[in-house]
Design an enzyme around this catalytic site. Sequence first.
Site, PDB file in Angstrom:
ATOM      1  N   TYR A 118       0.862  -1.183   0.000  1.00  0.00           N
ATOM      2  CA  TYR A 118       0.000   0.000   0.000  1.00  0.00           C
ATOM      3  C   TYR A 118       0.895   1.229   0.000  1.00  0.00           C
ATOM      4  O   TYR A 118       1.911   1.262   0.705  1.00  0.00           O
ATOM      5  CB  TYR A 118      -0.874   0.011   1.261  1.00  0.00           C
ATOM      6  N   GLU A 206      -3.414   7.544  -3.929  1.00  0.00           N
ATOM      7  CA  GLU A 206      -3.495   6.303  -3.155  1.00  0.00           C
ATOM      8  C   GLU A 206      -3.322   5.139  -4.119  1.00  0.00           C
ATOM      9  O   GLU A 206      -4.149   4.952  -5.013  1.00  0.00           O
ATOM     10  CB  GLU A 206      -4.829   6.201  -2.410  1.00  0.00           C
TER      11      GLU A 206
END
Length: 398
Positions: A118, A206
């Site tokens: 991530y 993101e």
Amino acid sequence: MNLHEYQGKEILNSFGVRIQRGIVANTPEEAVEAAKKLTEETGTGWHVIKAQVHAGGRGKGGGVKLAKNLDEVKSIADDILGMMLVTPQTSAEGKLVNQVLIAEDVYYPGDSEPDEFYMSVLLNRATGRNMIMYSTEGGMDIETVAEETPHLIFTEEVDPATGLLPFQARKIAFNLGLSGAAFKEMTKFVTALYTAYVKSDSSLFEINPVLKTSDDKIMAVDAKVTLDDNALYRHKDYAEMRDLREENPIEVEANAAGLNYVDLDGNVGCMVNGAGLAMGTMDLIKQAGGEPANFLDVGGTADAQRVETAFGIILKDPNVKAILVNIFGGIVRCDRVAQGIVDAYKNMGDKINVPIIARLQGTNAKEAKELIDNSGMEIISATEFQEAADKVQEVLSA
Ligand code: GDP
Ligand code: MN
């Protein structure tokens, strides 16, 4: 402004961030053409078909599917296009899928486990610096990771004077457990990603997941990009990426009319001049037991035309059961605004089907109240803030 995954990836790619190659398609036929083209370029026969909507969690909702041949590309694209995709981030009715992204399958079926990380870039408002947030736990909900295993989320703050320094990029690659070629690739990836964030004037990147392939390539498989609206004038090409189909139609109409409007879930419509007063008004409505249906700053020139437009927009929301007008007359005189309210009310006739409470304070407040009280319209006037909120409560519980 939010972008689709395929648009975000275009921007990343333009700054040298490695992405999973893909082509956007509007029809199943275009999807097949896209898959053929990707096979020519990349050699892979497997493709992933991804719904393009402004919401995450598409995989969970059935908006991300693998196809091992062109027939499957066509039938899956046919299924996903036009569907109402429901994900943990959409409403219960879901979002209409207008486009799909056809991308090369980068998980190499049969290969050893790929690694998913991530990574996000955003502003830390507490320190006023950009930071990179990253985790070994990619591919899953980062909120869940934050709740259950917060020690697996790392942050790296960047000094705006120096930008991301090489040692910081190495630290990130190290914390992600990488070594050898993958380590080097990750330092390149994160450096390019940070440059892209700054140069594109974004407010959020993101990337979940960032993938490490079994042959040690690091790439963005997903991309959520939010651009800073205030910087769009510097990026005409990005501004054109806006997809109005993804936005709240009432907000789009309000913004086109120059009104600063945000749709909310409550039942009390608000018409206020000034953003601070608008926020204060929303607080007071809540305190009086109501729920604001919107944020609306009509700005300085609250004339009849503008007030009428604002009423029209507020009334498009079927949840609105009362409207609270809260105006502070500083430069704009209260009696002028009051006249605007009365004229708008007259023009709109029975289109106004909910009680209106108007509180005007400031220059010529007294004249304004008289004007409203003598207008013969069903407008409840108030001078004090609390008094206005209480009257809203009265009409709601009547
Ligand atoms: P999201 O669900 O909206 O976050 O969409 P993502 O783009 O993150 O895709 C969801 C999941 O699909 C990812 O976490 C991956 O596990 C999987 N996925 C995405 N691309 C591929 C691919 O090319 N091949 C395979 N096998 N899986 C993929
Ligand atoms: Mn994702």
